[in-house]
Structure formats: C-alpha cells, structure tokens
Design an enzyme around this catalytic site. Sequence first.
Site, short mmCIF file in Angstrom:
data_model
loop_
_atom_site.label_atom_id
_atom_site.label_comp_id
_atom_site.label_asym_id
_atom_site.label_seq_id
_atom_site.Cartn_x
_atom_site.Cartn_y
_atom_site.Cartn_z
N GLY A 165 48.09 -50.54 3.51
CA GLY A 165 48.83 -49.33 3.14
C GLY A 165 50.25 -49.39 3.67
N GLY A 166 50.48 -48.75 4.82
CA GLY A 166 51.82 -48.62 5.39
C GLY A 166 52.60 -49.92 5.46
CD GLU A 214 45.05 -42.11 1.64
OE1 GLU A 214 45.72 -42.40 0.63
OE2 GLU A 214 45.23 -42.64 2.75
N GLY A 239 45.84 -45.47 8.26
CA GLY A 239 47.08 -44.77 8.56
C GLY A 239 47.12 -44.18 9.96
CB SER A 294 45.89 -49.45 11.31
OG SER A 294 45.94 -48.06 11.08
CG ASN A 300 47.01 -47.89 -1.60
OD1 ASN A 300 47.66 -47.40 -2.51
ND2 ASN A 300 46.08 -47.21 -0.93
CD1 TRP A 301 53.13 -50.80 -2.36
CD2 TRP A 301 54.56 -50.16 -3.97
NE1 TRP A 301 53.92 -51.89 -2.69
CE2 TRP A 301 54.81 -51.51 -3.68
CE3 TRP A 301 55.32 -49.54 -4.97
CZ2 TRP A 301 55.79 -52.27 -4.34
CZ3 TRP A 301 56.30 -50.28 -5.62
CH2 TRP A 301 56.53 -51.63 -5.30
CE LYS A 302 47.67 -45.45 2.02
NZ LYS A 302 46.91 -44.85 3.11
CD GLU A 355 41.12 -49.24 2.50
OE1 GLU A 355 42.13 -49.90 2.76
OE2 GLU A 355 41.15 -48.18 1.85
CG HIS A 375 42.23 -45.11 -0.95
ND1 HIS A 375 42.47 -44.10 -0.06
CD2 HIS A 375 42.79 -46.23 -0.43
CE1 HIS A 375 43.15 -44.59 0.97
NE2 HIS A 375 43.36 -45.88 0.77
#
Length: 252
Positions: free
Chosen positions: A235-236, A98, A174, A214, A9-11, A168, A96
């Site tokens: 993610g990251g 967010e 994150g 993470s 997930n590049w966000k 999640e 998600h």
Amino acid sequence: MRKKIVAGNWKMNLNLQDGIALAKDLNTALTADKPNCDVVICTPFIHLASVANEIDSNIIGLGAENCADKSSGAYTGEVSAEMVKSTGAQYVILGHSERRAYYNETPEILKEKINLALANGLKVIFCIGEVLEERESGKQSEVVKSQLEGSLFDLSVEEFKNIILAYEPVWAIGTGKTASAEQAEEMHAFIRSAIAEKFGNEAAENVSILYGGSCKPSNAKEIFAKANVDGGLIGGAALKVADFKGIIDAWK
Ligand code: PEP
C-alpha cells in the site's frame, strides 16, 4: 514454478497527473534495472487507461482496485470488470479489507465479482486476513479459511489458476506494524494446505501467495525469504518509486 510478484495498491491516492508521473517514473526505473519478479500496479479506475499508455506491459502489469458485482446496466457509479479489462488492465484486487469493512462486501458479493473478473479475462488478487481481536483470540486460521471457502471454493481448478492470494492481516495494514516473517510463513503455509485440500497439490504449489501489511524495503527481504511467501501487496510504500523499487529489489 509459481510466480514471484510485487503488486502496488495505490488506494484513493494521487490525482491523475500525479498518478501518470509515478507510473512513468516507475517504468523508467524498472526499464533501466529489470525486476526479478512480476510487478503490478493497481490504480484508481480513472487512472487505468492513461497509466496503461505510460508503462511497458512486459515489465509492469496493471490492475484495478475493485470492480462491480454486476456485468452492466443501471448501476450508477459502478465500474464493470469488462470496463476494467478494456482499459488494458490485466488484474483486479478483490476482497481488500477496506472494501469488506467500509463497503460491506460480503463473501457472496465477492464471489460475484470474482466470477465476473475471471469471465472477462482478469487475474484476481484476492485478499484475506484477520482483524486484531481474531488474532488475539487465536482464530486467524479459522477466519482465513472461511474467507477462502466463502468466495473461492466454488471455482474450478482451471478458474483457480487465475487467482493470486494476498494474506493481509488487517492489524498490519497501514499501521506500521508488520507481521513477523514467522507469522507470515505460518499463515501462508496454512493457506497453501487449505488450497491443496480443495484444489489439489498442483494448484497449491502453483498459486502465488503475497504478504501485505506495512511491507517496506527494510523488511521485505526477510519476509520474502520464507518458503511460502511469493511476494507482497504493497500500500503506502507503492506511492514512492524508491520505496516500491526497494521492495521489488528484495527479490534480487
Ligand atoms: C494494503 O492496503 O494492501 C496494504 C498492504 O497497505 P500498507 O502496505 O500501507 O500496509
């Protein structure tokens, strides 16, 4: 047998040129060293069509990070499920944390998005997970069950075949703080039992449940080794080929 999947997930990261470069490099790395699982990258809307041209769809699937809750019309700035599909994407992330937290996406809105995504032939990576206070007060199972019920439980068994779940825990996204493999397994087993209760044992056995929060090359192997963990939503660590591939290689 359910699928093992590692999805990125590049966000809201990477401009178009950097996104294309990352997709190209990942494609090269995975062409040279084939993954042992399905790999998906979910990118910002504007990257989709260009990234689709850079990747071998037999090796890397492509998804959006969201879609609209309306099919078309006067909704300035929105992107429909049909538009996502027309770029060559096959997946969409919905629910998600967010999006739930910053854009007030309710279970009802998510239900509309899921219906439109499925109607347009997209597979949905549906995210669920509790916030820290809910875990600290022992309410995580209740919260996750109600997220499942609120958005998915009106689907038919046939429609549910196109759902991938991603557990999640919000406190792990994150933050560098990962759920332990035991915490992930406990929740994944609970989710699978809730799916069995609603959609039957076959649906529960076949649904892939990904862990997200993470996840890194250093902890992926231990988490993915658990019986009910079928991969990860990343993610990251999806923003660097070496890290993302390190997680993909946890399946080797
Ligand atoms: C995510 O946003 O889906 C996620 C899991 O992020 P991170 O891996 O950065 O915690």
